[in-house]
Design an enzyme around this catalytic site. Sequence first.
Site, short mmCIF file in Angstrom:
data_model
loop_
_atom_site.label_atom_id
_atom_site.label_comp_id
_atom_site.label_asym_id
_atom_site.label_seq_id
_atom_site.Cartn_x
_atom_site.Cartn_y
_atom_site.Cartn_z
N HIS A 1 57.95 67.73 -5.38
CA HIS A 1 59.26 67.14 -5.65
C HIS A 1 59.10 65.62 -5.78
O HIS A 1 58.45 65.00 -4.95
CB HIS A 1 60.24 67.48 -4.51
CG HIS A 1 61.65 67.17 -4.85
ND1 HIS A 1 62.58 68.17 -5.11
CD2 HIS A 1 62.30 66.00 -5.04
CE1 HIS A 1 63.74 67.60 -5.42
NE2 HIS A 1 63.59 66.29 -5.38
N CYS B 1 64.56 69.49 -1.99
CA CYS B 1 65.61 69.80 -2.96
C CYS B 1 67.00 69.73 -2.31
O CYS B 1 67.15 69.94 -1.10
CB CYS B 1 65.39 71.20 -3.55
SG CYS B 1 64.24 71.20 -4.96
N LYS C 1 27.95 56.02 -18.61
CA LYS C 1 27.35 57.08 -19.44
C LYS C 1 26.77 58.25 -18.65
O LYS C 1 26.37 59.25 -19.21
CB LYS C 1 26.25 56.48 -20.33
CG LYS C 1 26.81 55.58 -21.42
CD LYS C 1 25.75 54.64 -21.98
CE LYS C 1 26.41 53.40 -22.57
NZ LYS C 1 26.09 52.18 -21.82
N HIS D 1 59.07 62.12 -5.10
CA HIS D 1 59.50 61.33 -3.94
C HIS D 1 58.47 60.29 -3.56
O HIS D 1 57.29 60.38 -3.92
CB HIS D 1 59.75 62.24 -2.72
CG HIS D 1 58.50 62.77 -2.09
ND1 HIS D 1 57.74 63.77 -2.66
CD2 HIS D 1 57.87 62.45 -0.93
CE1 HIS D 1 56.69 64.03 -1.88
NE2 HIS D 1 56.75 63.24 -0.83
N SER E 1 52.04 66.50 -0.36
CA SER E 1 52.16 67.89 0.06
C SER E 1 53.36 68.57 -0.58
O SER E 1 53.61 69.74 -0.35
CB SER E 1 52.24 67.96 1.58
OG SER E 1 53.17 67.04 2.08
N CYS F 1 61.70 74.38 -1.35
CA CYS F 1 61.31 72.96 -1.26
C CYS F 1 62.20 72.24 -0.25
O CYS F 1 63.43 72.24 -0.39
CB CYS F 1 61.43 72.30 -2.63
SG CYS F 1 61.34 70.50 -2.55
N TYR G 1 28.63 54.26 -0.72
CA TYR G 1 28.47 52.83 -0.98
C TYR G 1 29.81 52.11 -0.84
O TYR G 1 29.89 51.01 -0.29
CB TYR G 1 27.87 52.57 -2.37
CG TYR G 1 27.74 51.09 -2.62
CD1 TYR G 1 26.68 50.37 -2.07
CD2 TYR G 1 28.71 50.39 -3.33
CE1 TYR G 1 26.59 48.99 -2.22
CE2 TYR G 1 28.61 49.01 -3.50
CZ TYR G 1 27.56 48.32 -2.94
OH TYR G 1 27.49 46.96 -3.09
N GLN H 1 57.76 57.11 -0.21
CA GLN H 1 57.99 56.88 1.22
C GLN H 1 58.20 55.40 1.48
O GLN H 1 57.74 54.55 0.71
CB GLN H 1 56.79 57.38 2.03
CG GLN H 1 56.49 58.86 1.85
CD GLN H 1 55.49 59.39 2.88
OE1 GLN H 1 55.63 59.15 4.08
NE2 GLN H 1 54.48 60.09 2.41
N ASN I 1 61.82 60.26 7.91
CA ASN I 1 60.74 61.25 7.92
C ASN I 1 60.77 62.11 9.18
O ASN I 1 60.87 61.59 10.29
CB ASN I 1 59.40 60.51 7.84
CG ASN I 1 58.25 61.39 7.40
OD1 ASN I 1 58.15 62.54 7.83
ND2 ASN I 1 57.39 60.87 6.55
N ASN J 1 52.78 58.74 -3.05
CA ASN J 1 51.56 59.52 -3.26
C ASN J 1 51.93 60.60 -4.25
O ASN J 1 52.74 61.46 -3.95
CB ASN J 1 51.09 60.18 -1.96
CG ASN J 1 50.63 59.17 -0.93
OD1 ASN J 1 50.06 58.14 -1.29
ND2 ASN J 1 50.88 59.45 0.34
N HIS K 1 63.66 68.96 -9.22
CA HIS K 1 62.34 69.30 -8.67
C HIS K 1 61.24 69.26 -9.73
O HIS K 1 60.06 69.05 -9.40
CB HIS K 1 62.43 70.71 -8.05
CG HIS K 1 61.20 71.14 -7.32
ND1 HIS K 1 60.90 70.71 -6.03
CD2 HIS K 1 60.17 71.96 -7.67
CE1 HIS K 1 59.76 71.26 -5.64
NE2 HIS K 1 59.30 72.02 -6.60
O1 LIG Z 1 53.46 61.88 4.92
P1 LIG Z 1 52.74 62.86 4.04
O2 LIG Z 1 53.16 62.76 2.60
O3 LIG Z 1 52.78 64.27 4.55
O4 LIG Z 1 51.20 62.44 4.14
C1 LIG Z 1 50.46 61.78 3.15
O5 LIG Z 1 50.76 60.38 3.12
C2 LIG Z 1 50.47 59.65 4.31
C3 LIG Z 1 50.74 58.18 4.06
O6 LIG Z 1 49.94 57.65 3.02
C4 LIG Z 1 49.01 59.86 4.77
O7 LIG Z 1 48.83 59.29 6.04
C5 LIG Z 1 48.66 61.35 4.82
O8 LIG Z 1 47.27 61.48 5.09
C6 LIG Z 1 49.01 62.01 3.47
O9 LIG Z 1 48.69 63.37 3.50
O1 LIG Z 2 25.41 58.38 -7.19
P1 LIG Z 2 26.18 59.67 -7.09
O2 LIG Z 2 25.78 60.47 -5.89
O3 LIG Z 2 26.16 60.47 -8.35
O4 LIG Z 2 27.70 59.21 -6.89
C1 LIG Z 2 28.43 59.26 -5.70
O5 LIG Z 2 28.08 58.18 -4.83
C2 LIG Z 2 28.32 56.86 -5.33
C3 LIG Z 2 27.98 55.87 -4.24
O6 LIG Z 2 28.80 56.04 -3.09
C4 LIG Z 2 29.77 56.70 -5.80
O7 LIG Z 2 29.92 55.47 -6.46
C5 LIG Z 2 30.20 57.84 -6.75
O8 LIG Z 2 31.58 57.72 -7.03
C6 LIG Z 2 29.89 59.18 -6.08
O9 LIG Z 2 30.26 60.24 -6.93
#
Ligand SMILES: O=P(O)(O)O[C@H]1O[C@H](CO)[C@@H](O)[C@H](O)[C@H]1O
Ligand SMILES: O=P(O)(O)O[C@H]1O[C@H](CO)[C@@H](O)[C@H](O)[C@H]1O
Lengths: 339, 339
Positions: free
Chosen positions: B164, B54, B29, B166, B161, B51, B316, B168, B76, B153, B113
Site C-alpha cells: 500500500h 486500506c 562490464k 505509504h 512489508s 491490508c 568492502y 513514515q 505507528n 521504503n 492500494h
Molecule cells: O517499520 P517497517 O516498515 O515495518 O520496517 C522497515 O522500515 C524500518 C525503518 O527504516 C526499518 O527499521 C525496518 O528494518 C524495515 O523493515
Molecule cells: O566482488 P564481488 O564478490 O563480485 O562483489 C560483491 O562484493 C563487492 C565488495 O563488497 C561489492 O562491491 C559487490 O556489490 C558485491 O556483489
Amino acid sequence: MNTDLQDYSHKRYNILTGEWVLVSPHRAKRPWQGQNEAVSNEVRPKHDPSCYLCAGNTRINGEINPNYEDVFVFTNDFAALQTDSKNFQVEDGLLLAQSEQGICKVICFSPDHSKSLADMQPSEIEKVVFACQREYKELAENELINYVQIFENKGAVMGCSNPHPHGQIWSQTSLPNEVDKKDKHQLAYYNKNKSSLLGDYIKQELSKNERIIFENEAFVVLVPFWAVWPFEAMIVPKRHQSNILELKDNESLLFAEAISVLTKVYDRLFNTSFPYSSGIHQAPTNGKDNSHWHWHMSFYPPLLRSASVKKFMVGYEMFGSPQRDITAEIACNKLKELI
Amino acid sequence: MNTDLQDYSHKRYNILTGEWVLVSPHRAKRPWQGQNEAVSNEVRPKHDPSCYLCAGNTRINGEINPNYEDVFVFTNDFAALQTDSKNFQVEDGLLLAQSEQGICKVICFSPDHSKSLADMQPSEIEKVVFACQREYKELAENELINYVQIFENKGAVMGCSNPHPHGQIWSQTSLPNEVDKKDKHQLAYYNKNKSSLLGDYIKQELSKNERIIFENEAFVVLVPFWAVWPFEAMIVPKRHQSNILELKDNESLLFAEAISVLTKVYDRLFNTSFPYSSGIHQAPTNGKDNSHWHWHMSFYPPLLRSASVKKFMVGYEMFGSPQRDITAEIACNKLKELI
Ligand SMILES: O=P(O)(O)O[C@H]1O[C@H](CO)[C@@H](O)[C@H](O)[C@H]1O
Ligand SMILES: O=P(O)(O)O[C@H]1O[C@H](CO)[C@@H](O)[C@H](O)[C@H]1O
C-alpha cells in the site's frame, strides 16, 4: 545489568567510529509481514566443474587455477582498483574527486567447494590467517598501498556470487571512510590515555561479562555494546597489536579457533549456513606510527529471526542512524548458549 | 566533461557528509553470477480487505482506519520511538548510552492500494506534501522533538512489508548520525561563505548540465556528483529554504511535479515498479538558528542492471567506503532519456 537498556528506546555510542545506533528493545515483538529470503540448504559437491574458484578450473579471463591444496590467492579478474590506472584530481568548485589506485585480490579458503569456515578445522583456518599475513606484508611493502581491507561476503543475500569459500583483499592508496573514523577515534584516545581504546574496552567487557560469547588465552569474541546488526560480533586480540603481523607463538591458531567457534555458533542459530560480511580492521600501511591501532575482526550478519527473515537497513537507517530491535545482550545470550 | 571520471577508478567527495564514494567505471562490464531479486509485477486491487493500511480496515491493535479519501496519517502501532519511554543515561567507562524519545507515524499516500507515487497525479502528490508540512509543523511545536525524518521504503527489497503506498515519519529528541553530518557541513560552509552550500552546488550543476535529470521553475532533480546508489537522485529547491514549511505560492505543486517525473522515470528504467528508500533531510526543529539548512529529498534505489539485479552494499562497502561501478553521469543520461 542496567535493565533500562532492555526496556526503553535509547541510543548507544560506538567508541570506534563516533556514531550512534538507535535501539528499540520493545519492538522485537512486532510481527513480520515483509520479504522472506530464499533459504538454500543445498549440499554442494567438493568440486564443481563450473566454479571459477575450484582447483584446476578455468577463470573468465582464460587463466587456469592451480591444483591448490589449502589456500589460493589471485588478483581479481574484475578489480575495482588497479595499479596502472591514471593519477588525476578534480577540484572544480564544489566538485572534488581524486583518482584511487589499488590492488584487489581473491582468497580461496579451501579447495573444497562444499565447505565454509564453519566446516573447517582451526588448523585449516590458521592457513587462511597465514595467507592473510603474507598478503598484508607484501602489500604493506608496496609504496602505492596505504591500507589493506580483508573481508568476506558470505551467502547470496550478502551479494556473494559464488558459494566457494572465499574472501577478498582490497588494498588502496587512501583510507576508506570507516577506517578513517576508527583511525581518528583510536588516535585521540591513545594520545590522551597512553593505552589502547579497544584494549581498555575489552578489559571492561571481560569484567562485566554481559556481552562475551567466548574467550581463549589470546582472544575475546563479543557482541559490542554498540552493535548494529542483530547478531553482530567482534573478535579482539587481548594483547595490544596494531596488525595481524604481530600475532606470535600460538596466537594465530587461537585466532583461528575464535573464528571457528563463532562461525559454528552462527550456523547453529537458525540451522542454516549463516550469511554475513566480515572484515578485519587494522593499522594502515602508510608508514606512519600506527601504535594507536588495535586490530579486530567484525562480523555483520543480516539475519534477524530465522533463516529467511533479515533486518533491512533502509529508510530510517539510511537517512538517520542504524536501528536495531533485539539488544546486544540478548543476542549475546542466544549465541553463547549454542557453543 | 572530465573523461578521466568515466575511465579510471577514483573517489568523489560528498560535500554534505564529508565522506567519499569509490567509483570504478571500468567495472560496469563484469558479468553477474549472484543473487537475483524476485520481480513482482502483480496488479494489485484498489482495495485489499487484508491490508492494514486500506480505508475502513482494522489494524493489528484493533483500531479501524477511517474511510480516508486522500492522505491518512496515524501513529505507528510498533513504534521504534515513544514519548512515554523512560529518560535515562548510561555513562560507565567506555559504555555510553542515552535514552531516546520520539514519535513514529505512518503516512498513507492514497486510499488506492494499487497505486504508487509514480501512478499519482502531481495534484494528488501535493496533498502528501501538505500532510508532510502539517506533521512537520505539529512535531516542531513538540518540545520533545528536535528532528523529524520523513521517509519511504518502497518495494519488498527495501524492507517494505506492505505494498500500500505509504511512508513514515520518525521524529525524535536527538539528531541522527546522517543529519548531524549534514548539519555540520552546511553550517561550516554557511558561516564561511554566507550562502547555502546546496544552493551554490545546484547553481554549479545547472551551469554544467552534466547531471541534471529535470528542472522546473522551483526545483532541480539531479544525480549528485557523489551519488552512492546506481540511480541515486536528489530533488533540491532552487530557492534557499531550510524546511518544507517555507514552500510558497505554487512551489508545493512544483515539488510534487518533480517527485512525479522522477518516480515515473524510475519505473520506466527497468520496466518495473522501481524500489527505493527516499527521505527528506531538512532543518532540525531544535529551536536553533538553522538558516544554514537547505532542505532536499534523496532517493536511494538499489537496482543496478535490471529489475532483478541489485547493487549489494556489503563487505568492502561496510568496512571501507561505498563503491559504485556505473558513474553518476551515465546514470543521469539513462534516466534523462526516459522522461
Ligand atoms: O517499520 P517497517 O516498515 O515495518 O520496517 C522497515 O522500515 C524500518 C525503518 O527504516 C526499518 O527499521 C525496518 O528494518 C524495515 O523493515
Ligand atoms: O566482488 P564481488 O564478490 O563480485 O562483489 C560483491 O562484493 C563487492 C565488495 O563488497 C561489492 O562491491 C559487490 O556489490 C558485491 O556483489
